[in-house]
Design a protein around this motif. Structure first.
Motif, PDB file in Angstrom:
ATOM      1  N   LEU A 383       0.829  -1.209   0.000  1.00 49.18           N
ATOM      2  CA  LEU A 383       0.000   0.000   0.000  1.00 49.18           C
ATOM      3  C   LEU A 383       0.859   1.254   0.000  1.00 49.18           C
ATOM      4  CD1 LEU A 383      -2.875  -0.943   2.481  1.00 49.18           C
ATOM      5  CD2 LEU A 383      -2.963  -0.777  -0.005  1.00 49.18           C
ATOM      6  N   ARG A 384       1.939   1.260   0.766  1.00 49.88           N
ATOM      7  CA  ARG A 384       2.831   2.430   0.774  1.00 49.88           C
ATOM      8  C   ARG A 384       3.412   2.679  -0.612  1.00 49.88           C
ATOM      9  NH1 ARG A 384       4.619   0.319   5.795  1.00 49.88           N
ATOM     10  NH2 ARG A 384       6.414  -0.639   4.764  1.00 49.88           N
ATOM     11  N   ARG A 385       3.847   1.609  -1.252  1.00 50.23           N
ATOM     12  CA  ARG A 385       4.442   1.779  -2.584  1.00 50.23           C
ATOM     13  C   ARG A 385       3.396   2.194  -3.613  1.00 50.23           C
ATOM     14  NH1 ARG A 385       7.959  -3.622  -3.351  1.00 50.23           N
ATOM     15  NH2 ARG A 385       6.453  -4.497  -1.857  1.00 50.23           N
ATOM     16  N   TYR A 386       2.182   1.671  -3.471  1.00 53.10           N
ATOM     17  CA  TYR A 386       1.116   2.063  -4.403  1.00 53.10           C
ATOM     18  C   TYR A 386       0.765   3.539  -4.224  1.00 53.10           C
ATOM     19  CZ  TYR A 386      -3.369   2.145  -6.813  1.00 53.10           C
ATOM     20  OH  TYR A 386      -4.405   2.456  -7.667  1.00 53.10           O
ATOM     21  N   LYS A 387       0.633   3.980  -2.988  1.00 55.25           N
ATOM     22  CA  LYS A 387       0.295   5.385  -2.735  1.00 55.25           C
ATOM     23  C   LYS A 387       1.419   6.317  -3.202  1.00 55.25           C
ATOM     24  CE  LYS A 387      -2.779   4.324   1.114  1.00 55.25           C
ATOM     25  NZ  LYS A 387      -2.994   4.385   2.580  1.00 55.25           N
ATOM     26  N   LYS A 388       2.650   5.838  -3.114  1.00 55.85           N
ATOM     27  CA  LYS A 388       3.772   6.622  -3.627  1.00 55.85           C
ATOM     28  C   LYS A 388       3.657   6.793  -5.142  1.00 55.85           C
ATOM     29  CE  LYS A 388       8.836   6.782  -3.602  1.00 55.85           C
ATOM     30  NZ  LYS A 388      10.074   6.088  -3.153  1.00 55.85           N
ATOM     31  N   LEU A 389       3.252   5.709  -5.838  1.00 54.51           N
ATOM     32  CA  LEU A 389       3.023   5.810  -7.282  1.00 54.51           C
ATOM     33  C   LEU A 389       1.893   6.782  -7.589  1.00 54.51           C
ATOM     34  CD1 LEU A 389       3.289   2.069  -8.436  1.00 54.51           C
ATOM     35  CD2 LEU A 389       4.932   3.907  -8.863  1.00 54.51           C
ATOM     36  N   GLU A 390       0.832   6.755  -6.766  1.00 60.11           N
ATOM     37  CA  GLU A 390      -0.285   7.688  -6.959  1.00 60.11           C
ATOM     38  C   GLU A 390       0.174   9.130  -6.833  1.00 60.11           C
ATOM     39  OE1 GLU A 390      -4.569   5.879  -5.746  1.00 60.11           O
ATOM     40  OE2 GLU A 390      -3.210   6.319  -4.073  1.00 60.11           O
ATOM     41  N   ARG A 391       0.973   9.424  -5.819  1.00 56.85           N
ATOM     42  CA  ARG A 391       1.459  10.795  -5.612  1.00 56.85           C
ATOM     43  C   ARG A 391       2.358  11.230  -6.767  1.00 56.85           C
ATOM     44  NH1 ARG A 391       2.002   8.821  -0.289  1.00 56.85           N
ATOM     45  NH2 ARG A 391       4.258   8.515  -0.589  1.00 56.85           N
ATOM     46  N   ARG A 392       3.205  10.318  -7.201  1.00 55.09           N
ATOM     47  CA  ARG A 392       4.115  10.659  -8.305  1.00 55.09           C
ATOM     48  C   ARG A 392       3.320  10.935  -9.574  1.00 55.09           C
ATOM     49  NH1 ARG A 392       8.511   6.266  -9.012  1.00 55.09           N
ATOM     50  NH2 ARG A 392       8.932   6.982  -6.875  1.00 55.09           N
ATOM     51  N   LEU A 393       2.286  10.149  -9.805  1.00 57.94           N
ATOM     52  CA  LEU A 393       1.450  10.365 -10.985  1.00 57.94           C
ATOM     53  C   LEU A 393       0.743  11.713 -10.907  1.00 57.94           C
ATOM     54  CD1 LEU A 393       0.166   9.206 -13.601  1.00 57.94           C
ATOM     55  CD2 LEU A 393      -1.639   8.269 -12.161  1.00 57.94           C
ATOM     56  N   ALA A 394       0.225  12.039  -9.708  1.00 53.89           N
ATOM     57  CA  ALA A 394      -0.476  13.311  -9.545  1.00 53.89           C
ATOM     58  C   ALA A 394       0.457  14.498  -9.738  1.00 53.89           C
ATOM     59  CB  ALA A 394      -1.113  13.367  -8.166  1.00 53.89           C
TER      60      ALA A 394
END
Length: 511
Positions: A383-394
């Protein structure tokens, strides 16, 4: 219908590239399939006709499906499991063998009185890996395993008296395999008369967990018999019929349902007949995974996690996950294999939707010993790594995110939990009466089902978990079906059982 050529090509290519050239290393693999050999490839890349799919607890699947099937055997029963424990399941198996022996004794007596052709013997082979901690610590470290003497069948294993089985011409052998430090033989399957095969996720044990079982006929049964022969019984004759049936009388089948045996009900029990989608069998991969004694631990944080052994099961699963185009569904008791977690994160990055159903706090000590971590920790890390990808995408593509065109796939993670309002119970370890069992229904307290579905076309069932033990040390067995009809049927049955039994941890669509 045939496999997608690119999938099989990648699967075979990777197996050929990674199989050891050293004969000593090949001999250490149990079992060993030579992918360069056309005959061995045909045992793995094959076809089958799935007959039924069942969900329930281990006891309900054994008493409703597996025991009735094995009591219909005319010539041979092969029962392979990992754990063997005193339980309702074992009690039901014991009673079925006693009743079957009585049935065969009557047939033998009738044949003698009428001077007709003799009833052929029934060959029964029971194989397991783990019975207790002491048994594993003291187990012979030999490929020959340990054959239990008849004197131990009743007192140690909970099986009928040898004299009763002998009088019924039931030729029983019980064998175990285990290799230190923790290389268990984890597959579970039942083969009846070398024609019908059942691949469940459950053991002969007492845990009331959610389990699954698929029944198949066809060419894949030959591959399963070869897997059995190469692991447990080199003398069994491979895939050949056990007897020349043309010269023997077929004994009347024993109807277990008329014998008043134990039948365990479960609130999660569902069984569906699988109607063929076409006159021809569906493409099927038999996916063995050899046991390995070296766990390849990397105890220090700066050490890179080693690649898992390139077994057919590991290679096929990574090929599926890395090639997924739309969706991945995973149901696994534990999730501690870093190679799998990396593959899921890569799939999400490609825009593939991923759904994970696992168990909370199941076999924590085993996870810590074999993986140095737990499923809960690995879920939090994912989940931490997924949310990091979300932030980077945003940050990099804010306009796409605002317009709803984010490229990340949807991630849903749930823990299995008992259905609210239903009483759960643990199986009795002592032998219950049939009336005692029939009065109660088992509600599963954890999920032990192993299921992967990719793009609503590929379905993998079997014994393999997505944890480090299954990927690095344990012997496993998976079976892969390429059929959208099969995937949709299995998916619908699983969805029905999981209704009101999921605790949602995360859903990127609503977070």
């Amino acid at each position: 219908m045939s496999y997608t050529s690119s999938f099989v090509h990648d699967f075979i290519r990777q197996l050929k590239h990674n199989q050891p050239a050293d004969p000593i290393a090949r001999h250490a693999e149990i079992p060993w399939f030579d992918i360069d050999n056309a005959s061995d490839r045909e045992l793995l890349v094959t076809h089958s006709s799935p007959c039924s799919f069942t969900l329930g607890t281990g006891a309900s699947i054994y008493t409703d499906v597996l025991i009735p099937a094995l009591t219909t055997a005319r010539h041979e029963v092969i029962l392979v499991t990992c754990f063997w424990a005193r339980s309702t399941t074992l009690s039901a198996l014991h009673e079925a063998l006693v009743q079957l022996a009585a049935h065969r004794c009557a047939l033998l007596a009738d044949a003698r009185s009428k001077a007709t052709a003799p009833i052929p013997p029934l060959r029964v082979r029971i194989c397991f890996s783990s019975r207790s901690l002491l048994q594993k610590l003291l187990h012979p470290q030999s490929r020959d395993g340990y054959v239990y003497p008849p004197s131990s069948w009743k007192a140690v294993l909970g099986l009928p008296e040898p004299a009763l089985l002998e009088s019924a011409a039931i030729q029983l052998q019980v064998k175990s395999h285990f290799f230190l430090p923790f290389s268990v033989m984890h597959p579970k399957f039942v083969v009846v008369d070398r024609q019908r095969a059942f691949i469940p996720s459950c053991n002969v044990s007492w845990e009331p967990w959610l389990e699954g079982c698929v029944e198949v006929t066809g060419a894949a049964v030959s591959g399963l018999l070869s897997f059995y022969s190469r692991t447990w019984d080199p003398e069994c004759g491979g895939t050949e019929p056990p007897l020349e049936r043309n010269h023997l009388i077929e004994p009347p089948a024993f109807d277990v349902r008329m014998a008043g045996l134990i039948l365990v009900a479960s609130t999660a029990h569902r069984r569906v007949a699988l109607l063929p989608e076409s006159p021809s069998p569906i493409p099927t991969l038999l996916l063995p995974s050899s046991c390995h004694r070296n766990p390849h631990f990397r105890p220090f944080p700066w050490q890179k996690d080693p690649e898992p052994p390139a077994t057919p099961l590991n290679v096929a699963l990574l090929t599926l996950l890395n090639g997924a185009g739309r969706s991945i569904y995973i149901q696994t008791p534990n999730l501690t294999c870093q190679a799998v977690l990396r593959a899921l994160l890569d799939a999400l990055r490609r825009g593939v939707d991923v759904a994970v159903v696992t168990s909370r706090n199941l076999m924590l000590l085993e996870q810590l010993v074999t993986a140095g971590t737990t499923t809960s920790r690995c879920i939090r890390s994912l989940l931490r790594r997924y949310k990091k990808l979300e932030r980077r995408l945003a940050e990099n593509h804010p306009a796409d995110v605002e317009a709803g065109h984010a490229s990340l796939g949807r991630l849903r993670i749930s823990y299995f939990c008992p259905r609210p309002g239903l009483k759960t119970r643990t199986q009795r370890r002592q032998r219950p009466s049939p009336a005692q069992v029939e009065e109660e229904e088992e509600e599963p307290v954890h999920s032990h089902l192993k299921l992967i579905m990719v793009d609503d076309e590929y379905t993998v069932l079997g014994s393999g978990n997505l944890d480090r033990a299954s990927w690095y040390t344990s012997q496993e067995l998976g079976i892969l079906f390429q059929s959208s009809n099969f995937a949709n049927t299995v998916g619908a049955e699983v969805d029905g059982v999981l209704a009101d039994r999921l605790d949602l941890v995360f859903d990127s669509a609503v977070h």
